[in-house]
Design an enzyme around this catalytic site. Sequence first.
Site, short mmCIF file in Angstrom:
data_model
loop_
_atom_site.label_atom_id
_atom_site.label_comp_id
_atom_site.label_asym_id
_atom_site.label_seq_id
_atom_site.Cartn_x
_atom_site.Cartn_y
_atom_site.Cartn_z
N ASN A 6 35.77 2.78 16.28
CA ASN A 6 34.91 2.35 17.21
C ASN A 6 34.86 0.59 16.43
OD1 ASN A 6 31.82 2.07 17.46
ND2 ASN A 6 31.16 3.34 14.98
N TRP A 7 34.93 0.11 17.22
CA TRP A 7 34.69 -1.48 17.34
C TRP A 7 33.63 -1.88 16.80
CZ3 TRP A 7 37.64 -3.95 22.54
CH2 TRP A 7 39.11 -3.14 21.77
N LYS A 8 32.63 -1.08 16.86
CA LYS A 8 30.95 -1.98 16.91
C LYS A 8 30.84 -2.99 16.80
CE LYS A 8 31.06 1.01 11.98
NZ LYS A 8 30.84 1.29 11.10
N HIS A 91 25.61 7.55 16.95
CA HIS A 91 25.47 6.74 15.15
C HIS A 91 24.63 6.40 14.24
CE1 HIS A 91 28.26 3.48 12.82
NE2 HIS A 91 28.79 4.61 13.46
N GLU A 161 29.67 12.04 9.91
CA GLU A 161 29.83 10.28 9.14
C GLU A 161 29.18 10.92 7.95
OE1 GLU A 161 32.03 7.01 11.81
OE2 GLU A 161 29.86 7.78 12.22
N GLY A 167 32.03 2.12 6.01
CA GLY A 167 32.11 0.77 5.80
C GLY A 167 32.57 0.11 4.57
N SER A 209 35.10 5.06 6.07
CA SER A 209 36.27 3.99 5.47
C SER A 209 37.81 5.59 5.33
CB SER A 209 36.44 4.39 4.37
OG SER A 209 34.60 3.76 3.69
N GLY A 230 36.06 3.03 11.83
CA GLY A 230 35.39 1.86 11.76
C GLY A 230 36.33 0.56 12.15
P1 PGA Z 1 34.39 2.92 9.26
O1 PGA Z 1 32.83 2.80 10.37
O2 PGA Z 1 35.46 3.35 9.45
O3 PGA Z 1 34.13 1.33 9.12
O4 PGA Z 1 33.91 3.70 7.52
C1 PGA Z 1 32.95 4.32 11.30
C2 PGA Z 1 31.91 4.54 11.19
O5 PGA Z 1 30.79 4.38 11.49
O6 PGA Z 1 32.35 5.09 12.83
#
Ligand code: PGA
Length: 247
Positions: A6-8, A91, A161, A167, A209, A230
Amino acid sequence: MIIAANWKAYVEDADKAKKLVALAKRLAAKTKVELVLAPPAPFLGLIASGNRSRVSFAAQDVSVTLGGAYTGEATAQMYAALGARYALVGHSERRAAGDTNATVAEKLAHAVAQGLTPILCVGERERDPAADYLQFIREELVSALSQLSQKERLNTVIAYEPVWAIGKSATDAADSAEIQEMTLFIRKVLAEIMPGKAASRASILYGGSVEPANIRDIAGGTGVDGFLVGHASVAPDTFSALITALA
Ligand code: PGA
């Protein structure tokens, strides 16, 4: 095993997007892990059209509307036309921006109608001592899947999640026992709304994470079928290390 990246909005540069795709294709050729990339919408057409590799692509979200006079919306049909195979729906960052359980159900139905495989994200904001968060997750699941047929439910990937783990860093992720308990709980809820043994075959991912330091432990002892990653998916070295650790 699936790794969905997930590149956000971390990737804002077309060159960087193309480099990450090239890396994913190289890695995919060497591993059995299924790689799914979820780029920001404007990059999807650039990197997914004409794709014949083992890497597949996902929308990060789909519009709650269908096509029409909706400035700024990107519909499920557009994503499907650009070559997306999956769509993230629900999400926590979209929920924080206003998506309700009803919106998520609507989006899920639009994604499915366009032949996209939905990755439905569920997760509690925090864990209360009375474990009311379990009821919260149950509602997220049941309401999101309510508009789908049994076959469509079976085809939906669930990503657990926990918002409190997103994050941060590997040491802040949910631990293996917590994740195992939640995969069992999610299968139990699915079993209530799916016939026979279908729920035991559902694909469940963990996200929050996931880093090279914890991916192996989580993969080994929790019953998950893969990961939604992410921040660790947008740096070439950590992305490579994730795949290597899992493989
Ligand atoms: P993260 O994000 O790996 O940066 O915790 C995961 C997500 O929100 O899909």
